[in-house]
Each structure stands twice: as C-alpha cells, then as structure tokens.
Design a protein around this motif. Structure first.
Motif, PDB file in Angstrom:
ATOM      1  N   GLU A 199       0.391  -1.201  -0.135  1.00 27.06           N
ATOM      2  CA  GLU A 199       0.036   0.173   0.215  1.00 27.06           C
ATOM      3  C   GLU A 199       0.967   1.066  -0.066  1.00 27.06           C
ATOM      4  O   GLU A 199      -0.018   2.539  -0.526  1.00 27.06           O
ATOM      5  CB  GLU A 199      -1.082   0.166   0.970  1.00 27.06           C
ATOM      6  N   ALA A 200       2.343   1.241   0.179  1.00 23.37           N
ATOM      7  CA  ALA A 200       3.266   2.422  -0.192  1.00 23.37           C
ATOM      8  C   ALA A 200       3.486   3.038  -1.392  1.00 23.37           C
ATOM      9  O   ALA A 200       4.380   2.614  -1.711  1.00 23.37           O
ATOM     10  CB  ALA A 200       3.997   1.686   1.339  1.00 23.37           C
ATOM     11  N   ASP A 201       2.819   3.209  -1.855  1.00 22.15           N
ATOM     12  CA  ASP A 201       2.291   3.469  -3.655  1.00 22.15           C
ATOM     13  C   ASP A 201       3.537   4.783  -3.418  1.00 22.15           C
ATOM     14  O   ASP A 201       2.664   6.580  -2.723  1.00 22.15           O
ATOM     15  CB  ASP A 201       0.863   3.470  -3.781  1.00 22.15           C
ATOM     16  N   PRO A 202       4.476   5.343  -4.127  1.00 21.87           N
ATOM     17  CA  PRO A 202       5.211   6.250  -4.153  1.00 21.87           C
ATOM     18  C   PRO A 202       4.535   7.831  -4.402  1.00 21.87           C
ATOM     19  O   PRO A 202       5.047   9.107  -4.470  1.00 21.87           O
ATOM     20  CB  PRO A 202       6.271   5.963  -5.332  1.00 21.87           C
ATOM     21  N   ALA A 203       3.214   7.369  -5.300  1.00 22.12           N
ATOM     22  CA  ALA A 203       2.466   7.934  -5.923  1.00 22.12           C
ATOM     23  C   ALA A 203       1.849   9.382  -4.486  1.00 22.12           C
ATOM     24  O   ALA A 203       1.432  10.507  -4.874  1.00 22.12           O
ATOM     25  CB  ALA A 203       1.119   7.752  -6.349  1.00 22.12           C
ATOM     26  N   PHE A 204       2.010   8.757  -3.514  1.00 21.77           N
ATOM     27  CA  PHE A 204       1.331   9.539  -2.415  1.00 21.77           C
ATOM     28  C   PHE A 204       2.476   9.845  -0.734  1.00 21.77           C
ATOM     29  O   PHE A 204       1.786   9.824  -0.233  1.00 21.77           O
ATOM     30  CB  PHE A 204      -0.212   8.531  -2.016  1.00 21.77           C
ATOM     31  N   ILE A 205       3.715   9.231  -1.427  1.00 23.66           N
ATOM     32  CA  ILE A 205       4.854   9.028  -0.637  1.00 23.66           C
ATOM     33  C   ILE A 205       5.869  10.267  -0.835  1.00 23.66           C
ATOM     34  O   ILE A 205       6.422   9.903  -2.396  1.00 23.66           O
ATOM     35  CB  ILE A 205       4.694   8.019   0.091  1.00 23.66           C
ATOM     36  N   ASP A 206       6.286  11.672   0.008  1.00 19.46           N
ATOM     37  CA  ASP A 206       7.136  12.456  -0.730  1.00 19.46           C
ATOM     38  C   ASP A 206       8.872  12.159   0.164  1.00 19.46           C
ATOM     39  O   ASP A 206       9.053  12.286  -0.576  1.00 19.46           O
ATOM     40  CB  ASP A 206       6.507  13.429  -0.428  1.00 19.46           C
ATOM     41  N   TYR A 207       8.312  11.284   1.260  1.00 22.86           N
ATOM     42  CA  TYR A 207       9.596  10.631   1.562  1.00 22.86           C
ATOM     43  C   TYR A 207       9.618   9.643   2.867  1.00 22.86           C
ATOM     44  O   TYR A 207       8.600   9.263   3.016  1.00 22.86           O
ATOM     45  CB  TYR A 207       9.766  12.520   3.117  1.00 22.86           C
ATOM     46  N   ARG A 208      10.407   8.904   2.593  1.00 20.74           N
ATOM     47  CA  ARG A 208      10.578   7.491   3.257  1.00 20.74           C
ATOM     48  C   ARG A 208      11.884   7.693   4.238  1.00 20.74           C
ATOM     49  O   ARG A 208      12.487   7.479   4.126  1.00 20.74           O
ATOM     50  CB  ARG A 208      10.528   6.477   2.129  1.00 20.74           C
ATOM     51  N   ILE A 209      10.822   7.040   5.579  1.00 23.67           N
ATOM     52  CA  ILE A 209      11.911   7.643   6.464  1.00 23.67           C
ATOM     53  C   ILE A 209      11.934   6.490   7.789  1.00 23.67           C
ATOM     54  O   ILE A 209      10.766   5.513   7.171  1.00 23.67           O
ATOM     55  CB  ILE A 209      12.053   8.612   7.287  1.00 23.67           C
ATOM     56  N   ALA A 210      12.993   6.319   8.516  1.00 22.74           N
ATOM     57  CA  ALA A 210      12.843   4.985   9.242  1.00 22.74           C
ATOM     58  C   ALA A 210      13.040   5.303  11.031  1.00 22.74           C
ATOM     59  O   ALA A 210      12.183   4.648  11.107  1.00 22.74           O
ATOM     60  CB  ALA A 210      14.241   4.209   9.261  1.00 22.74           C
ATOM     61  N   ASP A 211      12.959   6.586  11.176  1.00 24.53           N
ATOM     62  CA  ASP A 211      12.976   6.650  12.349  1.00 24.53           C
ATOM     63  C   ASP A 211      12.891   8.844  12.091  1.00 24.53           C
ATOM     64  O   ASP A 211      13.250   9.005  11.426  1.00 24.53           O
ATOM     65  CB  ASP A 211      13.815   6.920  12.996  1.00 24.53           C
ATOM     66  N   ILE A 212      12.198   9.113  13.135  1.00 23.80           N
ATOM     67  CA  ILE A 212      11.123  10.377  12.616  1.00 23.80           C
ATOM     68  C   ILE A 212      12.853  11.625  13.648  1.00 23.80           C
ATOM     69  O   ILE A 212      12.657  12.436  13.418  1.00 23.80           O
ATOM     70  CB  ILE A 212      10.243   9.898  13.557  1.00 23.80           C
ATOM     71  N   GLY A 213      12.902  10.696  14.067  1.00 20.86           N
ATOM     72  CA  GLY A 213      14.332  12.117  15.568  1.00 20.86           C
ATOM     73  C   GLY A 213      15.067  12.427  14.808  1.00 20.86           C
ATOM     74  O   GLY A 213      15.429  13.450  14.397  1.00 20.86           O
ATOM     75  N   ASP A 214      15.780  11.324  13.748  1.00 23.44           N
ATOM     76  CA  ASP A 214      17.000  11.564  12.818  1.00 23.44           C
ATOM     77  C   ASP A 214      16.487  12.171  12.114  1.00 23.44           C
ATOM     78  O   ASP A 214      17.204  13.090  11.558  1.00 23.44           O
ATOM     79  CB  ASP A 214      17.635   9.822  12.202  1.00 23.44           C
ATOM     80  N   TRP A 215      14.482  11.883  11.352  1.00 25.10           N
ATOM     81  CA  TRP A 215      14.908  12.852   9.821  1.00 25.10           C
ATOM     82  C   TRP A 215      14.817  14.342  10.284  1.00 25.10           C
ATOM     83  O   TRP A 215      15.145  14.873   9.329  1.00 25.10           O
ATOM     84  CB  TRP A 215      13.593  12.580   9.770  1.00 25.10           C
ATOM     85  N   LEU A 216      13.567  14.456  12.144  1.00 28.25           N
ATOM     86  CA  LEU A 216      13.865  15.865  11.844  1.00 28.25           C
ATOM     87  C   LEU A 216      14.771  16.568  12.040  1.00 28.25           C
ATOM     88  O   LEU A 216      15.321  17.707  11.871  1.00 28.25           O
ATOM     89  CB  LEU A 216      12.904  15.846  13.040  1.00 28.25           C
ATOM     90  N   THR A 217      15.656  15.885  13.140  1.00 25.14           N
ATOM     91  CA  THR A 217      17.338  16.040  13.794  1.00 25.14           C
ATOM     92  C   THR A 217      18.313  16.806  12.548  1.00 25.14           C
ATOM     93  O   THR A 217      18.611  17.454  12.820  1.00 25.14           O
ATOM     94  CB  THR A 217      18.324  15.574  14.465  1.00 25.14           C
TER      95      THR A 217
END
Length: 225
Positions: A199-217
């Motif tokens: 269900e993870a269609d790239p058409a509706f996903i701009d960023y694919r990350i593994a950890d919210i803390g890492d990404w926001l940092t």
C-alpha cells in the motif's frame, strides 16, 4: 534552516502511535487486549469468542468501536477510556525528537485515531506535553477515523490548515493517500509497524524515512547521533 523543498511548510501534522515513539514499543498489543476484555464483559463470552466479535466488527464497520456503537449502543467515551487504560512504561522521551520539534518552525499538530486523553498521556511520557499547538482526535472526527477523507477535511477546517503548506507524518502508508489528495506533503515512517508495504505507493509518499527523530534532526540542522 530547513531544506528548500520544505521551507513553505507552516503546519506540521504528526500521527501519534508508532510514529512519535518506536513501533517496537507495541502499545497497541496492550490496547488490543483491553478491547477483547471490554467485549468479554459486554457480551458475556470467553476470550476466543470476544476476539472474533472484535475482529468481525473491525472488518464490517471499519473499527471495533464503530461496530460496538452500531450493534450495542456503546458510549465511545467509556470504551476509549477502558481500552486506553494501559501502562506506558514501554515508552520514554527521545531527547533528539524533543529538541528537533522545538526547532521546527510553524504550527505542530497531532492527528490521531485515538482520543485526546490517551494522546496527552502518551505525549507527556514522551516529554512532548508542550510540543504541539493542537490535537485532532477520534471524537473530533465524529468517530470516522483515518483514512476516511472526511477526517482530514474536518481537521483542515477546524484548524484552518492550508493543505498546500502542510506536511503529514504517519507510519501507516495508506493513511497518507487522503492527505496527498488534499495537496499536503507526506512522510511515511517505514519502521515495520505494519505489514502493508504494497500500500506504500510512491505516488502519495514524498519522503520515506525510518526514524522520526533522525529525520527531524537532519532537516532542522541539529547534530545527528
């Protein structure tokens, strides 16, 4: 300073469970057991039968709560208070996430299929009790949860959100599709919390990350661990 692609964002929207804390905490397993117990006590049956009712209602009505409301006239406040009466010892504050959210410019909201009382307990345990400007919960959705498009529309109306200047972070990929359809930027936390990668269609996903803390940092210019 944020990356150029994100500088137009003035409203940051976050799912709660398995998004603002690691999926490995598995709080839902505790909630799930409380749902089964609620049905046992309501219907007067054994755990196996209660479990079947629970999953049947989920399948037929979209949520267990919706089925209970339709079939038994269950008070949603009573149900949600009961199933969310769990020990939160499995989660703890992530200093990176706390600091990164503090650096993030613009409004910050929580958008959860849980209820506000539970969400605030979780946020306090995560050290995020004062990190958000608002919270849109299942009561505000009139008990029609994500990914129903109406839930997103009601949130935007209530909080006066311009979807073109908003970003939504969520661990369940299918819940990003309605946000993208409205014009929001989307971030999928691919952390193993769901077995639905199809269900993870790239058409509706701009960023694919593994950890919210890492990404926001990273995007707020903080040091990476």
């Amino acid at each position: 300073m944020l990356p150029p692609a994100l500088r137009h964002i003035d409203c940051w929207i976050f799912d709660l469970d398995n998004s603002l804390y690691p999926a490995s905490a598995d709080l839902f397993a505790l909630i799930d057991r409380r749902m089964t117990l609620f049905i046992q006590q309501l219907v007067g049956c054994d755990p196996v039968a209660a479990r079947k009712v629970q999953k049947d209602y989920f399948r037929d009505h979209g949520t267990t709560l919706a089925g209970l409301m339709r079939e038994h006239g269950t008070d949603p406040h009573h149900f949600l208070d009961f199933v969310h009466d769990i020990d939160l010892a499995r989660i703890a504050a992530d200093p990176r996430l706390v600091a990164a959210l503090d650096r993030l410019p613009g409004r910050k909201l929580v958008f959860t299929n849980g209820d506000e009382a539970y969400a605030r307990r979780v946020l306090e345990k995560l050290g995020l009790g004062n990190a958000f400007d608002g919270l849109h919960d299942i009561h505000a959705m009139d008990y029609v949860p994500k990914p129903d498009p109406g839930a997103y529309a009601r949130m935007c109306e209530r909080w006066q959100i311009d979807p073109a200047r908003a970003l939504f972070v969520e661990d369940m990929a299918r819940n990003l599709a309605p946000a993208k359809a409205l014009g929001m930027m989307t971030v999928w936390i691919d952390n193993g919390s769901e077995q639905a990668e199809a269900e993870a269609d790239p058409a509706f996903i701009d960023y694919r990350i593994a950890d919210i803390g890492d990404w926001l940092t990273q995007i707020t210019g903080g040091e990476r661990s």
